[in-house]
Design a protein around this motif. Structure first.
Motif, PDB file in Angstrom:
ATOM      1  N   ALA A   1       0.784  -1.427   0.083  1.00 42.27           N
ATOM      2  CA  ALA A   1       0.357  -0.392  -0.570  1.00 42.27           C
ATOM      3  C   ALA A   1       1.018   1.287  -0.022  1.00 42.27           C
ATOM      4  O   ALA A   1       0.689   2.502  -0.673  1.00 42.27           O
ATOM      5  CB  ALA A   1      -0.943  -0.258   1.175  1.00 42.27           C
ATOM      6  N   GLU A   2       1.705   1.646   1.123  1.00 43.86           N
ATOM      7  CA  GLU A   2       2.367   2.210   1.315  1.00 43.86           C
ATOM      8  C   GLU A   2       3.985   2.089  -0.197  1.00 43.86           C
ATOM      9  O   GLU A   2       3.437   3.696  -0.723  1.00 43.86           O
ATOM     10  CB  GLU A   2       4.007   2.460   1.605  1.00 43.86           C
ATOM     11  CG  GLU A   2       3.917   2.911   3.129  1.00 43.86           C
ATOM     12  CD  GLU A   2       4.922   1.941   4.613  1.00 43.86           C
ATOM     13  OE1 GLU A   2       6.036   2.072   3.901  1.00 43.86           O
ATOM     14  OE2 GLU A   2       4.447   1.591   5.279  1.00 43.86           O
ATOM     15  N   ASP A   3       3.654   1.621  -0.919  1.00 40.85           N
ATOM     16  CA  ASP A   3       4.933   1.996  -2.245  1.00 40.85           C
ATOM     17  C   ASP A   3       3.009   2.146  -3.437  1.00 40.85           C
ATOM     18  O   ASP A   3       3.931   2.981  -4.544  1.00 40.85           O
ATOM     19  CB  ASP A   3       5.269   0.094  -3.081  1.00 40.85           C
ATOM     20  CG  ASP A   3       5.987   0.544  -4.353  1.00 40.85           C
ATOM     21  OD1 ASP A   3       6.708   1.099  -4.452  1.00 40.85           O
ATOM     22  OD2 ASP A   3       4.951  -0.491  -5.021  1.00 40.85           O
TER      23      ASP A   3
ATOM     24  N   LEU B   1       1.854   6.638  -6.921  1.00 40.38           N
ATOM     25  CA  LEU B   1       0.768   8.291  -7.468  1.00 40.38           C
ATOM     26  C   LEU B   1       0.933   8.942  -6.709  1.00 40.38           C
ATOM     27  O   LEU B   1       0.660   9.895  -7.445  1.00 40.38           O
ATOM     28  CB  LEU B   1      -0.651   7.092  -6.779  1.00 40.38           C
ATOM     29  CG  LEU B   1      -0.919   5.208  -7.507  1.00 40.38           C
ATOM     30  CD1 LEU B   1      -2.208   5.840  -6.793  1.00 40.38           C
ATOM     31  CD2 LEU B   1      -0.854   6.001  -9.094  1.00 40.38           C
ATOM     32  N   GLU B   2       1.647   9.199  -5.575  1.00 36.56           N
ATOM     33  CA  GLU B   2       2.127  10.737  -5.150  1.00 36.56           C
ATOM     34  C   GLU B   2       3.601  11.436  -6.097  1.00 36.56           C
ATOM     35  O   GLU B   2       3.119  12.584  -6.716  1.00 36.56           O
ATOM     36  CB  GLU B   2       2.638  10.376  -3.798  1.00 36.56           C
ATOM     37  CG  GLU B   2       1.217  10.600  -2.435  1.00 36.56           C
ATOM     38  CD  GLU B   2       1.581  10.799  -1.210  1.00 36.56           C
ATOM     39  OE1 GLU B   2       2.774  10.461  -0.827  1.00 36.56           O
ATOM     40  OE2 GLU B   2       0.754  10.713  -0.825  1.00 36.56           O
ATOM     41  N   LYS B   3       4.293  10.550  -6.562  1.00 35.44           N
ATOM     42  CA  LYS B   3       5.195  11.309  -7.673  1.00 35.44           C
ATOM     43  C   LYS B   3       4.220  11.647  -8.574  1.00 35.44           C
ATOM     44  O   LYS B   3       5.249  12.402  -9.550  1.00 35.44           O
ATOM     45  CB  LYS B   3       6.442   9.946  -7.747  1.00 35.44           C
ATOM     46  CG  LYS B   3       7.479   9.901  -9.240  1.00 35.44           C
ATOM     47  CD  LYS B   3       7.710   9.073  -8.862  1.00 35.44           C
ATOM     48  CE  LYS B   3       8.930   9.385  -9.674  1.00 35.44           C
ATOM     49  NZ  LYS B   3      10.025   8.087 -10.566  1.00 35.44           N
TER      50      LYS B   3
ATOM     51  N   ILE C   1      -6.786   1.477  -2.028  1.00 35.38           N
ATOM     52  CA  ILE C   1      -5.814   2.652  -2.106  1.00 35.38           C
ATOM     53  C   ILE C   1      -7.248   3.735  -2.968  1.00 35.38           C
ATOM     54  O   ILE C   1      -8.146   3.060  -4.609  1.00 35.38           O
ATOM     55  CB  ILE C   1      -4.895   1.661  -3.541  1.00 35.38           C
ATOM     56  CG1 ILE C   1      -3.991   1.943  -2.845  1.00 35.38           C
ATOM     57  CG2 ILE C   1      -4.156   3.309  -3.907  1.00 35.38           C
ATOM     58  CD1 ILE C   1      -2.809   1.282  -1.705  1.00 35.38           C
ATOM     59  N   MET C   2      -7.074   4.623  -2.808  1.00 35.94           N
ATOM     60  CA  MET C   2      -8.415   5.913  -3.670  1.00 35.94           C
ATOM     61  C   MET C   2      -7.820   6.952  -3.654  1.00 35.94           C
ATOM     62  O   MET C   2      -6.469   7.013  -3.310  1.00 35.94           O
ATOM     63  CB  MET C   2      -9.623   6.118  -2.813  1.00 35.94           C
ATOM     64  CG  MET C   2      -9.602   5.093  -1.488  1.00 35.94           C
ATOM     65  SD  MET C   2     -10.972   3.793  -2.024  1.00 35.94           S
ATOM     66  CE  MET C   2     -12.207   5.201  -1.699  1.00 35.94           C
TER      67      MET C   2
ATOM     68  N   LEU D   1      -0.415   1.077 -11.425  1.00 41.52           N
ATOM     69  CA  LEU D   1      -0.895   0.300 -10.437  1.00 41.52           C
ATOM     70  C   LEU D   1      -0.481  -0.881 -10.920  1.00 41.52           C
ATOM     71  O   LEU D   1       0.102  -1.778 -10.337  1.00 41.52           O
ATOM     72  CB  LEU D   1      -2.210   0.965  -9.508  1.00 41.52           C
ATOM     73  CG  LEU D   1      -1.739   1.738  -8.311  1.00 41.52           C
ATOM     74  CD1 LEU D   1      -3.652   2.297  -8.047  1.00 41.52           C
ATOM     75  CD2 LEU D   1      -0.977   2.015  -7.089  1.00 41.52           C
ATOM     76  N   ALA D   2      -0.669  -0.631 -12.430  1.00 37.65           N
ATOM     77  CA  ALA D   2      -1.172  -2.843 -12.540  1.00 37.65           C
ATOM     78  C   ALA D   2       0.352  -2.409 -13.086  1.00 37.65           C
ATOM     79  O   ALA D   2       1.158  -4.079 -12.918  1.00 37.65           O
ATOM     80  CB  ALA D   2      -2.132  -2.968 -13.784  1.00 37.65           C
TER      81      ALA D   2
END
Length: 147
Positions: A60-62, A67-69, A98-99, A112-113
């Motif tokens: 989840a952190e990864d 996504l933040e990057k 993950i929202m 994410l895929a």
């Protein structure tokens, strides 16, 4: 008024740079609105939808970091907190949802895929390496009678 592109903080027109986000440009309210960035003086009305699930907190952190990057609005929320939940509620939901912002769903799903495939390949390689190491250790270990 001007607003920070990264955090949405509001500044007087004379200010050139956000004090919280060094290097972040300050833009007018119309630009902030077009980019769907929430400003501190407005209520956040963005809608978040599930883009993926993660089976453990590290994954989840990864996912969130990835996504933040890419500057995609994201947060994760736990669906269960431990094995007791599964026993008491029968819920077999994944650990984390993950929202992402609704307007970023397609991009986030694709990213994410790709990351999940990369993580799966990495874990397969790690499992193979561990098996090989175990076989080497067993082959070089002294017989039990020698101990």
């Amino acid at each position: 008024m001007k607003y920070c592109l990264q955090c949405g903080s509001e500044y007087q027109d004379g200010v050139k740079e956000c004090t919280d986000c060094p290097g972040s440009a300050l833009v007018d309210a119309e630009t902030v609105s077009q980019r769907h960035i929430a400003v501190h003086s407005e209520a956040d009305t963005r809608k978040f939808v599930r883009a993926a699930v993660a089976e453990d907190p590290l994954t989840a952190e990864d996912f969130v970091a990835l996504l933040e990057k890419e500057r995609i609005p994201v947060f994760c929320r736990p669906r269960r907190t431990g094995s007791v939940d599964m026993l008491t509620t029968g819920a077999l939901e994944p650990w984390w949802e993950i929202m992402v912002g609704e307007e970023h769903l397609a991009q986030a799903t694709q990213l994410l895929a790709q990351e999940k495939l990369r993580l799966d390949e990495t874990s397969d390689d790690a499992a193979r390496a561990a098996e090989e190491e175990e076989l080497e250790t067993e082959a070089t270990a002294p017989p039990h009678s020698a101990l």
